[in-house]
Motif scaffolding. Structure first.
Motif, PDB file in Angstrom:
ATOM      1  N   LEU A  54      37.348  37.003  39.069  1.00 42.99           N
ATOM      2  CA  LEU A  54      37.966  35.688  38.960  1.00 42.99           C
ATOM      3  C   LEU A  54      36.946  34.645  38.509  1.00 42.99           C
ATOM      4  O   LEU A  54      37.181  33.870  37.581  1.00 42.99           O
ATOM      5  N   VAL A  55      35.791  34.654  39.174  1.00 44.50           N
ATOM      6  CA  VAL A  55      34.737  33.699  38.822  1.00 44.50           C
ATOM      7  C   VAL A  55      34.161  34.032  37.455  1.00 44.50           C
ATOM      8  O   VAL A  55      33.834  33.139  36.664  1.00 44.50           O
ATOM      9  N   MET A  56      34.026  35.327  37.161  1.00 47.47           N
ATOM     10  CA  MET A  56      33.515  35.747  35.864  1.00 47.47           C
ATOM     11  C   MET A  56      34.412  35.245  34.736  1.00 47.47           C
ATOM     12  O   MET A  56      33.927  34.867  33.660  1.00 47.47           O
ATOM     13  N   GLY A  57      35.714  35.238  34.979  1.00 50.92           N
ATOM     14  CA  GLY A  57      36.629  34.736  33.965  1.00 50.92           C
ATOM     15  C   GLY A  57      36.434  33.261  33.689  1.00 50.92           C
ATOM     16  O   GLY A  57      36.289  32.839  32.536  1.00 50.92           O
ATOM     17  N   TRP A  63      30.653  29.311  29.994  1.00 49.27           N
ATOM     18  CA  TRP A  63      29.409  29.714  29.343  1.00 49.27           C
ATOM     19  C   TRP A  63      29.605  29.859  27.836  1.00 49.27           C
ATOM     20  O   TRP A  63      28.700  29.521  27.046  1.00 49.27           O
ATOM     21  N   GLY A  64      30.772  30.380  27.423  1.00 50.15           N
ATOM     22  CA  GLY A  64      31.042  30.519  25.989  1.00 50.15           C
ATOM     23  C   GLY A  64      31.062  29.174  25.284  1.00 50.15           C
ATOM     24  O   GLY A  64      30.502  29.017  24.196  1.00 50.15           O
ATOM     25  N   SER A 112      28.791  36.527  34.058  1.00 43.31           N
ATOM     26  CA  SER A 112      29.600  36.004  32.950  1.00 43.31           C
ATOM     27  C   SER A 112      28.779  35.247  31.922  1.00 43.31           C
ATOM     28  O   SER A 112      29.274  34.938  30.834  1.00 43.31           O
ATOM     29  N   ALA A 113      27.528  34.931  32.239  1.00 37.48           N
ATOM     30  CA  ALA A 113      26.687  34.173  31.312  1.00 37.48           C
ATOM     31  C   ALA A 113      26.185  35.014  30.144  1.00 37.48           C
ATOM     32  O   ALA A 113      25.616  34.462  29.201  1.00 37.48           O
ATOM     33  N   SER A 348      39.196  39.071  32.866  1.00 35.96           N
ATOM     34  CA  SER A 348      38.611  39.108  34.197  1.00 35.96           C
ATOM     35  C   SER A 348      39.668  39.000  35.285  1.00 35.96           C
ATOM     36  O   SER A 348      39.521  39.577  36.363  1.00 35.96           O
ATOM     37  N   LEU A 349      40.737  38.264  34.992  1.00 41.61           N
ATOM     38  CA  LEU A 349      41.851  38.236  35.945  1.00 41.61           C
ATOM     39  C   LEU A 349      42.450  39.630  36.085  1.00 41.61           C
ATOM     40  O   LEU A 349      42.823  40.055  37.191  1.00 41.61           O
TER      41      LEU A 349
END
Length: 400
Positions: A54-57, A63-64, A112-113, A348-349
């Motif tokens: 969830l956080v990665m999404g 970050w993108g 996710s970065a 990621s979800l």
């Protein structure tokens, strides 16, 4: 020199994806010893992985966008520092809630970065062999189960889970911080008269227009369903194999075989996408993925697990990089970090569903059968959605 340096970018991206995804997915190796040592529920521990995704999404989208504005180096440097810190803090967690916050939130934000910024940067360095280059960066994820996971299992066996997680956090700093120094933007392309080049359909789109376009809707939904289908089987594969009577260390090797197959699958699917087109290769891979997930219900022996692991790993590993290639073709380079970050958020979800659902299914039924049935059906749905992809733009810009 500049032309050859693009392969340095690929190597740095592969290393970063290996360490980031490998450390995050190593929670599957920690699951059993953590549950025994702390008496925390499997669903509770697995929910940290759900929080990861969830956080990665959300992080991938942010970050993108930052990489589009400031460049990839500052983004991946921040992620490298945060990843090591998060693992060190998680290794000292005294309660389930503390672990869920430190591992679930901070590790997900840090991991996710790397993916969206480095994939976007790689596509900017490559005009030819783009599918192969993106697949090689993504191949770091395939290497992770062959490196980080066995290393985590060895550390847990030699010491205990807290020491193992602490050591992996230190290792992340040692590997990632030097790699950050290799990251740089590509040189500005020269414009040659009389040349012709493919033009991405979405080059003139704003971010808002891109995110509302039919291309992005199909891309995001397919990416979501694809990841929702394979995340549960990947995360719970070691535990499922152990329930079938496979020894713990041998069960970890199944995960490693998937990773090795995923490495080969990324190369194979990348080459096929460059030659046959991204869309048909993606659809075929999604169908195979769904079939293999269902086939796990009929196996119980280690050699049978190995056979399916080769097919499953090659398939899910092979299709994952193709979404970035599709995004580059549809939307162009200018906003790729933001758009692919948004697609990664949706994926990621999907990844968040599997670990939590598998933990809940096991806690309720002491079996993973319904996890594999549901995952296979979702996988077929992903293939159905992918059929709706619009044709890839292949317009030629003719310069007088």
């Amino acid at each position: 020199m500049e032309l050859s340096y693009r392969w340095v970018i690929v190597a740095a991206g592969a290393l970063m994806s290996c360490v980031a995804i490998g450390t995050m997915f190593s929670l599957a190796i920690f699951l059993e010893p953590m549950a025994i040592d702390t008496q925390w529920s499997r669903a509770g521990i697995s929910s940290a992985m759900t929080l990861n995704f969830l956080v990665m999404g959300l992080g991938g989208f942010a970050w993108g966008a930052l990489s589009d504005r400031f460049g990839a180096r500052i983004v991946v440097a921040t992620g490298a520092v945060l990843l090591g810190l998060a693992l060190v803090v998680a290794s000292r967690a005294g309660s389930l809630l503390t672990f869920q916050i430190s591992y679930g939130v901070l590790v997900g934000l840090a991991a996710s970065a790397f993916f969206a910024p480095m994939i976007a940067l790689t596509t900017a360095w490559f005009d030819t062999n783009r599918g192969l280059a993106v697949s090689l960066v993504s191949a770091g994820m395939g290497v992770a189960p062959m490196t980080i996971s066995p290393f985590a299992r060895w550390l847990i066996s030699a010491y205990e889970w807290r020491t193992a997680m602490f050591d992996i956090g230190i290792m992340a700093w040692v590997l990632l911080l030097p790699a950050v120094l290799l990251v740089r933007q590509p040189p500005k392309p020269a414009v040659a008269g009389g040349a012709s080049a493919p033009v991405a359909e979405g080059t003139g789109m704003s971010v808002a227009q891109a995110l509302r376009s039919p291309q992005f809707i199909v891309l995001g939904l397919t990416f979501f369903a694809c990841c929702a289908a394979h995340s549960g089987p990947i995360f719970h594969m070691v535990s499922y194999a152990m329930l079938c009577g496979v020894a713990p260390m041998a069960a970890v090797t199944i995960y490693s075989v998937e990773g090795l197959a995923g490495l080969g699958g990324r190369l194979l699917y990348g080459v096929l996408a460059d030659r046959l087109g991204v869309k048909p290769v993606l659809i075929a891979g999604l169908v195979v993925q769904a079939i293999v997930i269902a086939a796990y219900l009929s196996v119980s022996q280690l050699d049978q697990f190995y056979v399916l692991a080769v097919i499953f790993g090659a398939t899910y590993g092979g299709v994952m990089p193709l979404y970035a290639v599709l995004a580059r073709e549809y939307f162009g380079q200018r906003i790729l970090g933001t758009v692919f970050g948004a697609a990664t958020m949706l994926s990621s979800l999907g990844m968040a569903l599997g670990p939590l659902a598998g933990g809940m299914v096991f806690d309720a039924y002491a079996s993973y059968h319904w996890l594999f049935i549901g995952s296979a059906l979702i996988g077929l749905g992903a293939a159905g959605i992918a059929i709706a992809f619009p044709p890839l733009p292949r317009r030629q810009l003719q310069l007088a």
